[in-house]
Structure formats: C-alpha cells, structure tokens
Scaffold this active site. Sequence first.
Site, short mmCIF file in Angstrom:
data_model
loop_
_atom_site.label_atom_id
_atom_site.label_comp_id
_atom_site.label_asym_id
_atom_site.label_seq_id
_atom_site.Cartn_x
_atom_site.Cartn_y
_atom_site.Cartn_z
N SER A 72 0.82 -1.22 0.00
CA SER A 72 0.00 0.00 0.00
C SER A 72 0.85 1.26 0.00
O SER A 72 1.76 1.39 0.81
CB SER A 72 -0.86 0.08 1.26
OG SER A 72 -1.90 -0.81 1.21
N HIS A 120 -3.40 -0.13 -5.01
CA HIS A 120 -2.94 -1.44 -5.49
C HIS A 120 -3.31 -1.58 -6.95
O HIS A 120 -4.47 -1.74 -7.30
CB HIS A 120 -3.59 -2.56 -4.67
CG HIS A 120 -3.13 -2.56 -3.25
ND1 HIS A 120 -2.06 -3.30 -2.83
CD2 HIS A 120 -3.56 -1.89 -2.18
CE1 HIS A 120 -1.86 -3.08 -1.54
NE2 HIS A 120 -2.76 -2.23 -1.13
N HIS A 160 -5.91 -8.93 -0.34
CA HIS A 160 -5.91 -8.93 1.12
C HIS A 160 -6.99 -9.88 1.62
O HIS A 160 -8.05 -10.01 1.00
CB HIS A 160 -6.20 -7.53 1.65
CG HIS A 160 -5.09 -6.56 1.39
ND1 HIS A 160 -5.00 -5.86 0.22
CD2 HIS A 160 -4.01 -6.21 2.13
CE1 HIS A 160 -3.91 -5.10 0.25
NE2 HIS A 160 -3.29 -5.29 1.39
N TYR A 208 -8.99 -9.43 4.00
CA TYR A 208 -10.25 -8.75 4.34
C TYR A 208 -11.15 -8.51 3.13
O TYR A 208 -12.31 -8.14 3.27
CB TYR A 208 -9.98 -7.42 5.06
CG TYR A 208 -9.13 -6.43 4.30
CD1 TYR A 208 -9.64 -5.72 3.21
CD2 TYR A 208 -7.81 -6.20 4.66
CE1 TYR A 208 -8.87 -4.83 2.51
CE2 TYR A 208 -7.02 -5.28 3.97
CZ TYR A 208 -7.56 -4.61 2.89
OH TYR A 208 -6.78 -3.72 2.19
N GLU A 209 -10.61 -8.72 1.93
CA GLU A 209 -11.44 -8.54 0.74
C GLU A 209 -12.44 -9.68 0.59
O GLU A 209 -13.40 -9.58 -0.17
CB GLU A 209 -10.56 -8.44 -0.52
CG GLU A 209 -9.73 -7.17 -0.56
CD GLU A 209 -8.72 -7.17 -1.70
OE1 GLU A 209 -9.10 -7.50 -2.84
OE2 GLU A 209 -7.54 -6.87 -1.45
N ALA A 255 2.66 -1.51 4.18
CA ALA A 255 2.45 -0.36 5.05
C ALA A 255 2.02 -0.93 6.39
O ALA A 255 1.23 -1.88 6.44
CB ALA A 255 1.35 0.52 4.48
N MET A 273 -2.05 -5.66 7.62
CA MET A 273 -3.09 -6.59 7.17
C MET A 273 -2.64 -7.42 5.97
O MET A 273 -3.46 -7.83 5.16
CB MET A 273 -4.36 -5.81 6.80
CG MET A 273 -4.88 -4.90 7.91
SD MET A 273 -6.25 -3.89 7.33
CE MET A 273 -6.34 -2.65 8.63
N SER A 274 -1.34 -7.65 5.85
CA SER A 274 -0.87 -8.38 4.66
C SER A 274 0.40 -9.16 4.97
O SER A 274 0.73 -9.39 6.14
CB SER A 274 -0.60 -7.39 3.53
OG SER A 274 0.51 -6.58 3.85
N ASN A 334 2.06 5.15 10.43
CA ASN A 334 1.33 5.80 11.53
C ASN A 334 1.70 5.11 12.84
O ASN A 334 2.22 3.99 12.83
CB ASN A 334 -0.19 5.66 11.30
CG ASN A 334 -0.61 4.20 11.15
OD1 ASN A 334 -0.43 3.60 10.09
ND2 ASN A 334 -1.12 3.61 12.20
N HIS A 338 -7.13 5.68 5.97
CA HIS A 338 -6.40 5.11 4.85
C HIS A 338 -5.59 6.20 4.15
O HIS A 338 -4.48 5.95 3.67
CB HIS A 338 -7.39 4.46 3.88
CG HIS A 338 -6.73 3.74 2.73
ND1 HIS A 338 -5.80 2.74 2.90
CD2 HIS A 338 -6.88 3.89 1.39
CE1 HIS A 338 -5.40 2.31 1.72
NE2 HIS A 338 -6.04 2.99 0.78
N1 HPA Z 1 -3.05 -1.14 11.46
C1 HPA Z 1 -3.21 -2.08 10.51
N2 HPA Z 1 -2.78 -1.95 9.28
C2 HPA Z 1 -2.11 -0.83 8.97
C3 HPA Z 1 -1.90 0.19 9.90
C4 HPA Z 1 -2.38 0.02 11.23
O1 HPA Z 1 -2.23 0.88 12.10
N3 HPA Z 1 -1.20 1.16 9.26
C5 HPA Z 1 -1.00 0.74 7.99
N4 HPA Z 1 -1.55 -0.49 7.80
#
Ligand code: HPA
Length: 281
Positions: A34, A65, A87, A89-90, A117, A215-216, A239, A251
Amino acid sequence: MTLEDIRKIVKDAAKAIRDRHSGPMPRIAVQLGSGLAGVAKAVKTTTELSYSEIPGFPKPSVEGHAGLLLIGEIGGTEVLWLQGRVHFYEGRGLDSVLIMIRTLKALGIEALVLTNAAGSLNPGMAPGGLMAISDHINLTGTNPLIGPNDDAVGPRFPDMTEAYDRRLRKLLHTAADDIGIELNDGVYIMAKGPNFETPAEIRAFRTLGADAVGMSTVPECLVANHCGIRVVGISSLTNLAAGLSDVPLTHEETMREGKIAGENLVVVLSDFLKRLDRSSR
Ligand code: HPA
C-alpha cells in the site's frame, strides 16, 4: 480448488508471463505494498502485464494497489515486480496468494522482497521510517496452506524458524547503513482487518511482542517459505498504531506517510537488490 486446478493455473500463469518477456527471467521479485506503488516509477520497465492477463492473479480492489506485474531494472538489477496483492479482508480467499507465489517459483524466482504499510507499536520506530521484518505473528486464524498439501512443492509441515532469511536481512541492513537510512528489526503482526485495531488490541499486540501491525504479507511469506523462496520483509511505518497517538487512523494518512517512507524504500531497495543480485551469482 483441487491440487490439480492450482498446478494447472500456476503453469498457465507462468507461461503467460514467459510468453510476454523476451529476456532471461530475473531471480528476484519484489511485492509492493500500500502506498508504495510510487517505487515502480523508479523502475525501467521492459515487460508489463496487467494481473487480468495472468490466470489466477487477483484483480486488486483497494486504492493504491494497481494489479500490475512488471519486469524491469532498478539501479542496474533486473527484478520482477508485483504491484498489488489480494488482502484477506477482501473476502476472496487466499488461493490467489498460493497461485501468485508458486508462479514466481515456477519462473525461477529465488528471493522475494515483501513490502507493506504498517502501523508502529514501538515508540522507537517513528512513522515515515522503515522496519526490517525479523519475524511475524499470524493472528488471522487462517493460512493459505490449509488444504491438501502439494508434496511436489513443499512439506506438509513447513519450518518457519527463519521465515525471514537472516542472511538477506543482514544484506539489507548493510545497504541501509551504507546509505545512512535508519532501519530497525522488528516483529510484524498480521491482523485480519479491515478495521484498524482498537487501542486495547494494540496494547495486547505489544504484550505479544509485536513492533508493527498490518493486514498483509504473512500469507505470501508462508507460501514462499513452503516452496523454498527466501523472503525479505520491509514495513514502511505509516502511523502510530491506535491509541498511541491522538489522531484517528485513516487510509489517506496511511497512503500519505507511505509515500514518504516509500522514497527511502526506493533508495534502500535499489542498493540492496544490487548486493543481493551480486551475492547470489
Ligand atoms: N493497522 C493495521 N494496518 C495498517 C496500519 C495500522 O495501524 N497502518 C497501515 N496499515
């Protein structure tokens, strides 16, 4: 899908890619996560295929993506680039992860760099920075290797003692040190998503020993290790994870900070890939 289905799709996918690429296949692949699609701009592309042209490859649906496979050089090193992943979650299952990674194996890829990310859980690792993944925690409750095992590909119970190759990680650190970019080792924990975590979950993950959450990456790492591809993992920290800063997570922020980390990633990757290519000859 049956084992035979997967084998056939992998064979067709590898053929689709070979048919479009005239030179020798690279031995190194990089998957861009990402916000890191910008890295592809630094690539001198010779071959480009949309995932929709490759059997079994997913059509990515999340912003950032692209769904492109590129072959091209960065800093003089030929690399196969996967721009886009599916992903969990998709809700589309993880068969496409099996297919993509085994297709890389069929093409002769020996080392795979997984980028993502991630949110930082470690006050010593600030947003905008990079983390070398030293190990992971699979918190998803699932695994792309569930189902009948293809013994021709790898063992039923694959070892994950060194899921992220120690030697390659050392090379990555050498590259970062030489350039002067800070790179810390850390443990990546994969949550299912799609929601960002709650502050209580983040406190729990810290207790579990995680430094970054995303998440990946874990599914790809598992499949690559199973089939004998060595893995390097790099998180761009976008973050501070939930509850560690005052601002809510979005996002958009992930994408923005990912771009900043992405600029450092291009520089480190380019140097690392050169070293890797040289060291494996
Ligand atoms: N949590 C989960 N996935 C993420 C985050 C997060 O804080 N930042 C970027 N991808």
